[in-house]
Design an enzyme around this catalytic site. Structure first.
Site, PDB file in Angstrom:
ATOM      1  N   HIS A   1     -27.941 -24.549  28.037  1.00 17.97           N
ATOM      2  CA  HIS A   1     -28.430 -23.925  29.272  1.00 17.97           C
ATOM      3  C   HIS A   1     -28.641 -22.422  29.077  1.00 17.97           C
ATOM      4  O   HIS A   1     -29.506 -21.823  29.710  1.00 17.97           O
ATOM      5  CB  HIS A   1     -27.452 -24.165  30.433  1.00 17.97           C
TER       6      HIS A   1
ATOM      7  N   SER B   1     -23.931 -26.853  28.272  1.00 20.97           N
ATOM      8  CA  SER B   1     -23.908 -25.503  28.858  1.00 20.97           C
ATOM      9  C   SER B   1     -24.351 -24.436  27.860  1.00 20.97           C
ATOM     10  O   SER B   1     -24.940 -23.429  28.251  1.00 20.97           O
ATOM     11  CB  SER B   1     -22.521 -25.155  29.380  1.00 20.97           C
TER      12      SER B   1
ATOM     13  N   CYS C   1     -22.321 -28.360  23.390  1.00 21.23           N
ATOM     14  CA  CYS C   1     -22.255 -28.765  24.801  1.00 21.23           C
ATOM     15  C   CYS C   1     -23.526 -28.332  25.530  1.00 21.23           C
ATOM     16  O   CYS C   1     -24.166 -27.346  25.188  1.00 21.23           O
ATOM     17  CB  CYS C   1     -21.027 -28.130  25.461  1.00 21.23           C
TER      18      CYS C   1
ATOM     19  N   HIS D   1     -18.079 -22.979  23.140  1.00 25.42           N
ATOM     20  CA  HIS D   1     -16.894 -22.870  24.006  1.00 25.42           C
ATOM     21  C   HIS D   1     -16.016 -24.117  23.937  1.00 25.42           C
ATOM     22  O   HIS D   1     -15.057 -24.219  24.696  1.00 25.42           O
ATOM     23  CB  HIS D   1     -17.343 -22.626  25.449  1.00 25.42           C
TER      24      HIS D   1
ATOM     25  N   CYS E   1     -13.662 -28.813  26.358  1.00 23.49           N
ATOM     26  CA  CYS E   1     -14.661 -28.844  27.439  1.00 23.49           C
ATOM     27  C   CYS E   1     -14.979 -30.260  27.900  1.00 23.49           C
ATOM     28  O   CYS E   1     -14.452 -30.718  28.909  1.00 23.49           O
ATOM     29  CB  CYS E   1     -15.953 -28.109  27.069  1.00 23.49           C
TER      30      CYS E   1
HETATM   31  N1  COD Z   1     -30.326 -41.353  37.745  1.00 22.45           N
HETATM   32  C1  COD Z   1     -29.373 -41.874  36.940  1.00 22.45           C
HETATM   33  N2  COD Z   1     -29.084 -41.368  35.719  1.00 22.45           N
HETATM   34  C2  COD Z   1     -29.791 -40.329  35.290  1.00 22.45           C
HETATM   35  C3  COD Z   1     -30.804 -39.732  36.059  1.00 22.45           C
HETATM   36  C4  COD Z   1     -31.084 -40.296  37.342  1.00 22.45           C
HETATM   37  N3  COD Z   1     -32.012 -39.802  38.142  1.00 22.45           N
HETATM   38  N4  COD Z   1     -31.337 -38.691  35.373  1.00 22.45           N
HETATM   39  C5  COD Z   1     -30.665 -38.633  34.210  1.00 22.45           C
HETATM   40  N5  COD Z   1     -29.744 -39.615  34.156  1.00 22.45           N
HETATM   41  C6  COD Z   1     -28.801 -39.895  33.072  1.00 22.45           C
HETATM   42  C7  COD Z   1     -29.363 -39.711  31.691  1.00 22.45           C
HETATM   43  O1  COD Z   1     -30.047 -40.850  31.246  1.00 22.45           O
HETATM   44  C8  COD Z   1     -28.101 -39.448  30.867  1.00 22.45           C
HETATM   45  O2  COD Z   1     -27.552 -40.624  30.339  1.00 22.45           O
HETATM   46  C9  COD Z   1     -27.107 -38.857  31.887  1.00 22.45           C
HETATM   47  O3  COD Z   1     -27.724 -38.968  33.150  1.00 22.45           O
HETATM   48  C10 COD Z   1     -26.781 -37.376  31.627  1.00 22.45           C
HETATM   49  O4  COD Z   1     -26.134 -37.280  30.439  1.00 22.45           O
HETATM   50  P1  COD Z   1     -26.260 -36.040  29.403  1.00 22.45           P
HETATM   51  O5  COD Z   1     -25.915 -36.594  28.050  1.00 22.45           O
HETATM   52  O6  COD Z   1     -27.551 -35.380  29.592  1.00 22.45           O
HETATM   53  O7  COD Z   1     -25.156 -35.030  29.886  1.00 22.45           O
HETATM   54  P2  COD Z   1     -23.590 -34.820  29.650  1.00 22.45           P
HETATM   55  O8  COD Z   1     -22.797 -36.021  30.010  1.00 22.45           O
HETATM   56  O9  COD Z   1     -23.332 -34.232  28.298  1.00 22.45           O
HETATM   57  O10 COD Z   1     -23.327 -33.671  30.726  1.00 22.45           O
HETATM   58  C11 COD Z   1     -23.673 -33.865  32.026  1.00 22.45           C
HETATM   59  C12 COD Z   1     -23.276 -32.689  32.916  1.00 22.45           C
HETATM   60  C13 COD Z   1     -23.740 -32.975  34.290  1.00 22.45           C
HETATM   61  C14 COD Z   1     -21.765 -32.540  32.915  1.00 22.45           C
HETATM   62  C15 COD Z   1     -23.888 -31.346  32.366  1.00 22.45           C
HETATM   63  O11 COD Z   1     -25.263 -31.447  32.264  1.00 22.45           O
HETATM   64  C16 COD Z   1     -23.555 -30.178  33.270  1.00 22.45           C
HETATM   65  O12 COD Z   1     -24.134 -29.942  34.302  1.00 22.45           O
HETATM   66  N6  COD Z   1     -22.562 -29.419  32.833  1.00 22.45           N
HETATM   67  C17 COD Z   1     -22.030 -28.305  33.530  1.00 22.45           C
HETATM   68  C18 COD Z   1     -20.741 -28.677  34.161  1.00 22.45           C
HETATM   69  C19 COD Z   1     -19.584 -27.798  33.797  1.00 22.45           C
HETATM   70  O13 COD Z   1     -18.478 -28.025  34.221  1.00 22.45           O
HETATM   71  N7  COD Z   1     -19.772 -26.772  32.988  1.00 22.45           N
HETATM   72  C20 COD Z   1     -18.740 -25.917  32.560  1.00 22.45           C
HETATM   73  C21 COD Z   1     -18.733 -25.640  31.092  1.00 22.45           C
HETATM   74  S1  COD Z   1     -19.526 -26.767  30.125  1.00 22.45           S
HETATM   75 ZN    ZN Z   2     -19.086 -27.274  27.932  1.00 20.66          ZN
END
Ligand code: COD
Ligand code: ZN
Ligand code: ZN
Length: 378
Positions: free
Chosen positions: A55, A52, A50, A71, A178
């Site tokens: 991160h 996180s 994941c 996790h 998650c």
């Molecule tokens: N405009 C539109 N789309 C965009 C932009 C933009 N400016 N920038 C990036 N994107 C797109 C990317 O092309 C991508 O497809 C998507 O956004 C992001 O997808 P991923 O694959 O990077 O991320 P995910 O879906 O695995 O996770 C996204 C989260 C926002 C959930 C993650 O990064 C996060 O912040 N997680 C923490 C949230 C949480 O609850 N954490 C607790 C334990 S995990």
């Molecule tokens: Zn997670």
């Protein structure tokens, strides 16, 4: 109750230790102490990679080092400590990175889920009693958000584990720990998407796809995916998006495009990227008088966001939640039951399955954007 031959003993096993930030994971032999009172030792069968976890590797999320991350997992109870009543050896379980103690003011509140016993906001990297169950090369190794699933065996507090259907495929339902629940719950539990409504989902990664599944399950009539990478559109449509748009294809700001497309604004919008500008776009594209916008993404660093309060004064609602707003110990068994009843599927978001030893490859796939979710199996 069956008792395993390892019960009460220290277990030596494999784990991925992160000795310091910005370094690869190191596969090590570690020692896992037996569970104390109200604790559970679990044999992990499958664990997801994941954002996180990454991160922590990149230094954006602070937690004590050295550490065993991970996790999002599923496994089988190996042994239990004194006084544990909700799981027994042999049970299939999912560890919970947001616990549910059932006693704190948050757990007692009908609408909230972020239990006061969480180790997320001010992480100690330990069990609830403050001590640690892992050692490696003579050094104590910290826990991570009450779970630490990048290990063949882990120890968690009873409030941080849920028993699930014994027939559940662990290499799939681990995602309920998650990514799936975070996205799906944000639609059905946090936004409370209504039948016939229009939704906009910003960010079509793994979590965004699960938001779409939640909107669809709740009966949304129109689900608009928004992403700057058009390669994400096919999968988004496969899981339920009715149309997809790329902000770079328009001269106008994307919230104006969405407002026009929907004759005044969407009913529900979701930010699943973790950027300030898209948080404002998502808020602005929902209807000025009754739109609901949910923040799921965590922006890098503890930074502030500027917004015009008029956006809210006209009647919009702005929300956010961890783990899709679900009270974890109650909800996870039900979500697994819903999966078994085929109310949703998880195959679309699992793009890679790798042996645990290839964990660094799993993180490279995440960083390069080649994977949606990678599952590591033991
Ligand atoms: N405009 C539109 N789309 C965009 C932009 C933009 N400016 N920038 C990036 N994107 C797109 C990317 O092309 C991508 O497809 C998507 O956004 C992001 O997808 P991923 O694959 O990077 O991320 P995910 O879906 O695995 O996770 C996204 C989260 C926002 C959930 C993650 O990064 C996060 O912040 N997680 C923490 C949230 C949480 O609850 N954490 C607790 C334990 S995990
Ligand atoms: Zn997670
Ligand atoms: Zn609680």
């Amino acid at each position: 109750m069956s008792t395993s031959s390892t019960a009460g003993k220290v277990i030596k096993c494999k784990a991925a230790v992160l000795w310091e930030p910005k370094k690869p994971f190191s596969i090590e032999e570690i020692e896992v102490a037996p569970p104390k009172a109200k604790e559970v030792r679990i044999k992990i069968v499958a664990t997801g990679v994941c954002r996180s976890d990454d991160h922590v590797v990149s230094g954006q999320l602070a937690t004590p080092f050295p550490v065993i991350l991970g996790h999002e997992a599923a496994g089988i109870v190996e042994s239990i400590g004194e006084g544990v009543t909700t799981v027994k050896p042999g049970d299939k379980v999912i560890p919970l990175f947001t616990p549910q103690c059932g006693k704190c003011e948050v757990c007692r509140h009908p609408e909230s889920n972020f239990c006061m016993k969480n180790d997320l906001i001010l992480p100690r990297g330990s069990m609830q009693d403050g001590s640690i169950r892992f050692t490696c090369r003579g050094k104590p190794i910290h826990h991570f958000i009450s779970t630490s699933t990048f290990s063949e065996y882990t120890v968690v507090d009873e409030i941080s584990v849920a028993k699930i259907d014994p027939a559940a495929p662990l290499e799939k339902v681990c995602l309920i720990g998650c990514g799936f629940s975070t996205g799906y719950g944000s639609a059905v539990q946090v936004a409370k998407v209504t039948k016939g409504s229009t939704c906009a989902v910003f960010g079509l990664g793994g979590v965004g796809l699960c938001v779409i599944m939640g909107c669809k399950a709740a009966g949304a009539a129109r689900i608009i995916g928004v992403d700057i990478n058009k390669d994400k559109f096919a999968k988004a449509k496969e899981v339920g998006a009715t149309e997809c748009i790329n902000p770079q294809d328009f001269k106008k700001p994307i919230h104006e495009v969405l407002t026009e497309m929907t004759g005044g604004g969407v009913d529900f919008s979701f930010e699943v990227i973790g950027r300030h500008d898209t948080m404002i776009s998502a808020l602005s594209c929902c209807h000025g008088a009754y739109g609901v916008s949910v923040i799921i993404g965590v922006p890098p660093g503890a930074t502030n966001l500027e917004m015009n309060p008029m956006l809210l004064l006209t009647g919009r609602t702005w929300k956010g939640a961890i783990f899709g707003g679900y009270k974890s110990k109650d909800a996870v068994p039900k979500l697994v039951a819903d999966f078994m009843a085929k109310k949703f599927q998880l195959d679309s978001i699992i793009t890679h399955v790798l042996p645990f030893e290839k964990i660094n490859e799993g993180f490279d796939l995440l960083r390069s954007g080649k994977s949606i979710r990678t599952i590591l199996t033991f």
